[in-house]
Scaffold this motif. Structure first.
Motif, PDB file in Angstrom:
ATOM      1  N   ASN A 125       0.832  -1.209   0.000  1.00  0.00           N
ATOM      2  CA  ASN A 125       0.000   0.000   0.000  1.00  0.00           C
ATOM      3  C   ASN A 125       0.867   1.261   0.000  1.00  0.00           C
ATOM      4  OD1 ASN A 125      -1.897   1.989   0.319  1.00  0.00           O
ATOM      5  ND2 ASN A 125      -2.654   1.285   2.310  1.00  0.00           N
ATOM      6  N   PRO A 126       1.110   1.848  -1.166  1.00  0.00           N
ATOM      7  CA  PRO A 126       1.954   3.046  -1.240  1.00  0.00           C
ATOM      8  C   PRO A 126       1.286   4.290  -0.678  1.00  0.00           C
ATOM      9  CG  PRO A 126       1.081   2.521  -3.400  1.00  0.00           C
ATOM     10  CD  PRO A 126       0.685   1.390  -2.505  1.00  0.00           C
ATOM     11  N   GLU A 127      -0.007   4.212  -0.402  1.00  0.00           N
ATOM     12  CA  GLU A 127      -0.728   5.354   0.149  1.00  0.00           C
ATOM     13  C   GLU A 127      -1.020   5.192   1.634  1.00  0.00           C
ATOM     14  OE1 GLU A 127      -1.155   7.966  -1.710  1.00  0.00           O
ATOM     15  OE2 GLU A 127      -0.281   6.886  -3.420  1.00  0.00           O
ATOM     16  N   GLY A 128      -0.545   4.136   2.225  1.00  0.00           N
ATOM     17  CA  GLY A 128      -0.827   3.870   3.624  1.00  0.00           C
ATOM     18  C   GLY A 128      -0.072   4.769   4.580  1.00  0.00           C
ATOM     19  N   VAL A 129      -0.476   4.715   5.831  1.00  0.00           N
ATOM     20  CA  VAL A 129       0.163   5.515   6.888  1.00  0.00           C
ATOM     21  C   VAL A 129       1.642   5.189   6.981  1.00  0.00           C
ATOM     22  CG1 VAL A 129       0.214   5.967   9.373  1.00  0.00           C
ATOM     23  CG2 VAL A 129      -1.988   5.678   8.195  1.00  0.00           C
ATOM     24  N   LEU A 130       1.979   3.914   6.904  1.00  0.00           N
ATOM     25  CA  LEU A 130       3.373   3.502   7.052  1.00  0.00           C
ATOM     26  C   LEU A 130       4.224   3.979   5.880  1.00  0.00           C
ATOM     27  CD1 LEU A 130       2.847  -0.104   8.448  1.00  0.00           C
ATOM     28  CD2 LEU A 130       3.668   1.903   9.689  1.00  0.00           C
ATOM     29  N   ALA A 131       3.690   3.873   4.673  1.00  0.00           N
ATOM     30  CA  ALA A 131       4.440   4.315   3.495  1.00  0.00           C
ATOM     31  C   ALA A 131       4.777   5.794   3.589  1.00  0.00           C
ATOM     32  CB  ALA A 131       3.626   4.042   2.231  1.00  0.00           C
ATOM     33  N   LYS A 132       3.833   6.578   4.068  1.00  0.00           N
ATOM     34  CA  LYS A 132       4.050   8.022   4.166  1.00  0.00           C
ATOM     35  C   LYS A 132       5.058   8.388   5.258  1.00  0.00           C
ATOM     36  CE  LYS A 132      -0.491   9.119   2.244  1.00  0.00           C
ATOM     37  NZ  LYS A 132      -1.838   9.696   2.473  1.00  0.00           N
ATOM     38  N   ALA A 133       5.221   7.490   6.237  1.00  0.00           N
ATOM     39  CA  ALA A 133       6.162   7.758   7.328  1.00  0.00           C
ATOM     40  C   ALA A 133       7.571   7.258   7.008  1.00  0.00           C
ATOM     41  CB  ALA A 133       5.668   7.088   8.609  1.00  0.00           C
ATOM     42  N   ALA A 134       7.708   6.495   5.923  1.00  0.00           N
ATOM     43  CA  ALA A 134       8.965   5.807   5.626  1.00  0.00           C
ATOM     44  C   ALA A 134      10.037   6.727   5.065  1.00  0.00           C
ATOM     45  CB  ALA A 134       8.705   4.670   4.647  1.00  0.00           C
ATOM     46  N   ASP A 135      11.272   6.439   5.438  1.00  0.00           N
ATOM     47  CA  ASP A 135      12.427   7.067   4.792  1.00  0.00           C
ATOM     48  C   ASP A 135      12.763   6.316   3.509  1.00  0.00           C
ATOM     49  OD1 ASP A 135      13.364   9.129   6.843  1.00  0.00           O
ATOM     50  OD2 ASP A 135      13.203   7.319   8.063  1.00  0.00           O
ATOM     51  N   ALA A 136      12.440   5.027   3.483  1.00  0.00           N
ATOM     52  CA  ALA A 136      12.602   4.210   2.279  1.00  0.00           C
ATOM     53  C   ALA A 136      11.392   3.295   2.186  1.00  0.00           C
ATOM     54  CB  ALA A 136      13.889   3.399   2.337  1.00  0.00           C
ATOM     55  N   PHE A 137      10.640   3.402   1.097  1.00  0.00           N
ATOM     56  CA  PHE A 137       9.446   2.573   0.913  1.00  0.00           C
ATOM     57  C   PHE A 137       9.679   1.564  -0.194  1.00  0.00           C
ATOM     58  CE2 PHE A 137       5.420   1.793  -1.399  1.00  0.00           C
ATOM     59  CZ  PHE A 137       4.763   1.087  -0.392  1.00  0.00           C
ATOM     60  N   ILE A 138       9.424   0.289   0.109  1.00  0.00           N
ATOM     61  CA  ILE A 138       9.580  -0.787  -0.872  1.00  0.00           C
ATOM     62  C   ILE A 138       8.201  -1.364  -1.186  1.00  0.00           C
ATOM     63  CG2 ILE A 138      10.630  -3.013  -1.379  1.00  0.00           C
ATOM     64  CD1 ILE A 138      12.863  -2.284   0.570  1.00  0.00           C
ATOM     65  N   TYR A 139       7.787  -1.200  -2.421  1.00  0.00           N
ATOM     66  CA  TYR A 139       6.459  -1.629  -2.872  1.00  0.00           C
ATOM     67  C   TYR A 139       6.510  -3.076  -3.353  1.00  0.00           C
ATOM     68  CZ  TYR A 139       2.081  -1.445  -5.594  1.00  0.00           C
ATOM     69  OH  TYR A 139       0.827  -1.670  -6.102  1.00  0.00           O
ATOM     70  N   THR A 140       5.594  -3.887  -2.855  1.00  0.00           N
ATOM     71  CA  THR A 140       5.568  -5.314  -3.223  1.00  0.00           C
ATOM     72  C   THR A 140       4.943  -5.563  -4.593  1.00  0.00           C
ATOM     73  OG1 THR A 140       3.390  -5.694  -2.229  1.00  0.00           O
ATOM     74  CG2 THR A 140       5.331  -5.939  -0.792  1.00  0.00           C
ATOM     75  N   GLY A 141       4.232  -4.576  -5.121  1.00  0.00           N
ATOM     76  CA  GLY A 141       3.483  -4.778  -6.358  1.00  0.00           C
ATOM     77  C   GLY A 141       2.044  -5.171  -6.105  1.00  0.00           C
ATOM     78  N   ASN A 142       1.692  -5.318  -4.807  1.00  0.00           N
ATOM     79  CA  ASN A 142       0.330  -5.666  -4.395  1.00  0.00           C
ATOM     80  C   ASN A 142      -0.208  -6.901  -5.123  1.00  0.00           C
ATOM     81  OD1 ASN A 142      -2.069  -5.470  -2.979  1.00  0.00           O
ATOM     82  ND2 ASN A 142      -2.972  -3.989  -4.380  1.00  0.00           N
ATOM     83  N   PRO A 143       0.480  -8.040  -5.018  1.00  0.00           N
ATOM     84  CA  PRO A 143       0.023  -9.237  -5.730  1.00  0.00           C
ATOM     85  C   PRO A 143      -1.262  -9.803  -5.126  1.00  0.00           C
ATOM     86  CG  PRO A 143       1.764  -9.813  -4.202  1.00  0.00           C
ATOM     87  CD  PRO A 143       1.673  -8.312  -4.178  1.00  0.00           C
ATOM     88  N   GLN A 144      -2.075 -10.411  -5.982  1.00  0.00           N
ATOM     89  CA  GLN A 144      -3.285 -11.086  -5.524  1.00  0.00           C
ATOM     90  C   GLN A 144      -2.890 -12.392  -4.850  1.00  0.00           C
ATOM     91  OE1 GLN A 144      -6.060 -11.934  -8.663  1.00  0.00           O
ATOM     92  NE2 GLN A 144      -7.490 -13.011  -7.323  1.00  0.00           N
ATOM     93  N   GLU A 145      -3.477 -12.651  -3.686  1.00  0.00           N
ATOM     94  CA  GLU A 145      -3.166 -13.886  -2.967  1.00  0.00           C
ATOM     95  C   GLU A 145      -3.647 -15.101  -3.765  1.00  0.00           C
ATOM     96  OE1 GLU A 145      -1.254 -13.522  -0.609  1.00  0.00           O
ATOM     97  OE2 GLU A 145      -1.782 -11.847   0.684  1.00  0.00           O
ATOM     98  N   VAL A 146      -2.830 -16.138  -3.774  1.00  0.00           N
ATOM     99  CA  VAL A 146      -3.211 -17.362  -4.466  1.00  0.00           C
ATOM    100  C   VAL A 146      -4.232 -18.159  -3.646  1.00  0.00           C
ATOM    101  CG1 VAL A 146      -1.432 -18.910  -3.537  1.00  0.00           C
ATOM    102  CG2 VAL A 146      -2.257 -19.218  -5.895  1.00  0.00           C
ATOM    103  N   CYS A 147      -4.349 -17.849  -2.374  1.00  0.00           N
ATOM    104  CA  CYS A 147      -5.370 -18.462  -1.515  1.00  0.00           C
ATOM    105  C   CYS A 147      -6.736 -18.350  -2.192  1.00  0.00           C
ATOM    106  CB  CYS A 147      -5.389 -17.748  -0.160  1.00  0.00           C
ATOM    107  SG  CYS A 147      -6.860 -18.053   0.833  1.00  0.00           S
ATOM    108  N   PRO A 148      -7.496 -19.447  -2.312  1.00  0.00           N
ATOM    109  CA  PRO A 148      -8.779 -19.403  -3.017  1.00  0.00           C
ATOM    110  C   PRO A 148      -9.787 -18.439  -2.399  1.00  0.00           C
ATOM    111  CG  PRO A 148      -8.522 -21.481  -1.827  1.00  0.00           C
ATOM    112  CD  PRO A 148      -7.192 -20.806  -1.817  1.00  0.00           C
ATOM    113  N   LEU A 149      -9.602 -18.104  -1.123  1.00  0.00           N
ATOM    114  CA  LEU A 149     -10.470 -17.128  -0.472  1.00  0.00           C
ATOM    115  C   LEU A 149      -9.961 -15.705  -0.656  1.00  0.00           C
ATOM    116  CD1 LEU A 149     -11.063 -19.005   2.918  1.00  0.00           C
ATOM    117  CD2 LEU A 149     -12.480 -19.063   0.846  1.00  0.00           C
ATOM    118  N   GLY A 150      -8.719 -15.582  -1.131  1.00  0.00           N
ATOM    119  CA  GLY A 150      -8.115 -14.260  -1.273  1.00  0.00           C
ATOM    120  C   GLY A 150      -7.804 -13.618   0.061  1.00  0.00           C
ATOM    121  N   LEU A 151      -7.659 -14.447   1.101  1.00  0.00           N
ATOM    122  CA  LEU A 151      -7.475 -13.918   2.450  1.00  0.00           C
ATOM    123  C   LEU A 151      -6.127 -14.288   3.067  1.00  0.00           C
ATOM    124  CD1 LEU A 151     -11.042 -14.689   3.877  1.00  0.00           C
ATOM    125  CD2 LEU A 151     -10.161 -12.469   3.131  1.00  0.00           C
TER     126      LEU A 151
END
Length: 208
Positions: free
Chosen positions: A125-151
């Motif tokens: 989440n590049p717009e999250g509270v933590l991202a905004k507080a970071a000195d260095a932010f590493i974005y995961t790409g927000n992949p969809q979970e392979v879990c069939p429930l998406g959870l």
């Protein structure tokens, strides 16, 4: 069933290949190098739940490859474990949502203890509270979970692990970490023996 398993593997592989390689990774490597290898601090990692398990693994892998690191549980930090932090440390936190309550509270407590403590955040989440507080932010790409429930954290934790490996290997290259260095830190088991053999082989080559 084999086809279903193959699809899971392919899904995870595509997520890894889609990890954005951005300046945040370079910034994180420079922060860790400055705080740990120039200022004699350490890397402190944290995360809740599955992300916490990844953070713990990142810390132990960094430690075994020449960059002192420890895992700090965000909940335990509120009961005295925050004292592990020192002035020249760097904090690396992992939160897929970018708004994990315990992690937000941890960085607030850390700031109160040592104002300006460098913060690295790995998140989807590049717009999250933590991202905004970071000195260095590493974005995961927000992949969809392979879990069939998406959870259940599945693909996201795979990506976090790979990002951690990328940081570790980059730091090993930056500090010139050798087989001899590894052997000094890993005395037991197969890897200890292998590193000592490789270090001895390197010494023979240098003599020749």
């Amino acid at each position: 069933m084999k086809e279903a398993i193959r699809q899971v593997i392919e899904h995870e592989a595509k997520a890894i290949q889609a990890i954005p390689v951005e300046d945040g990774m370079l910034d994180a490597i420079e922060l860790i190098h400055r705080q740990v290898h120039q200022k004699n601090g350490k890397l402190v990692t944290s995360g809740m739940g599955k992300a916490g398990q990844i953070a713990a693994n990142i810390a132990t892998t960094f430690s075994s490859t020449g960059t002192p690191a420890v895992f700090l549980h965000p909940s335990e930090s509120q009961h005295g474990d925050l004292g592990v932090l020192q002035q020249n440390d760097v904090l690396l936190v992992i939160s897929n949502s970018g708004k994990t309550r315990e992690i937000i509270e941890l960085i607030e407590l850390a700031e109160n203890l040592y104002a300006g403590l460098p913060l690295i955040v790995i998140s989807s989440n590049p717009e999250g509270v933590l991202a905004k507080a970071a000195d260095a932010f590493i974005y995961t790409g927000n992949p969809q979970e392979v879990c069939p429930l998406g959870l259940s954290p599945t693909t996201s934790t795979t990506v976090m692990t790979v990002i951690g490996d990328a940081l570790v290997v980059s730091m090993m290259n930056k500090i010139g970490f050798s087989n001899e260095d590894y052997a000094k830190r890993h005395h037991g088991g197969y890897l200890g023996s292998k590193s000592r053999l490789q270090a001895e082989s390197e010494r023979r080559i240098d003599v020749d």
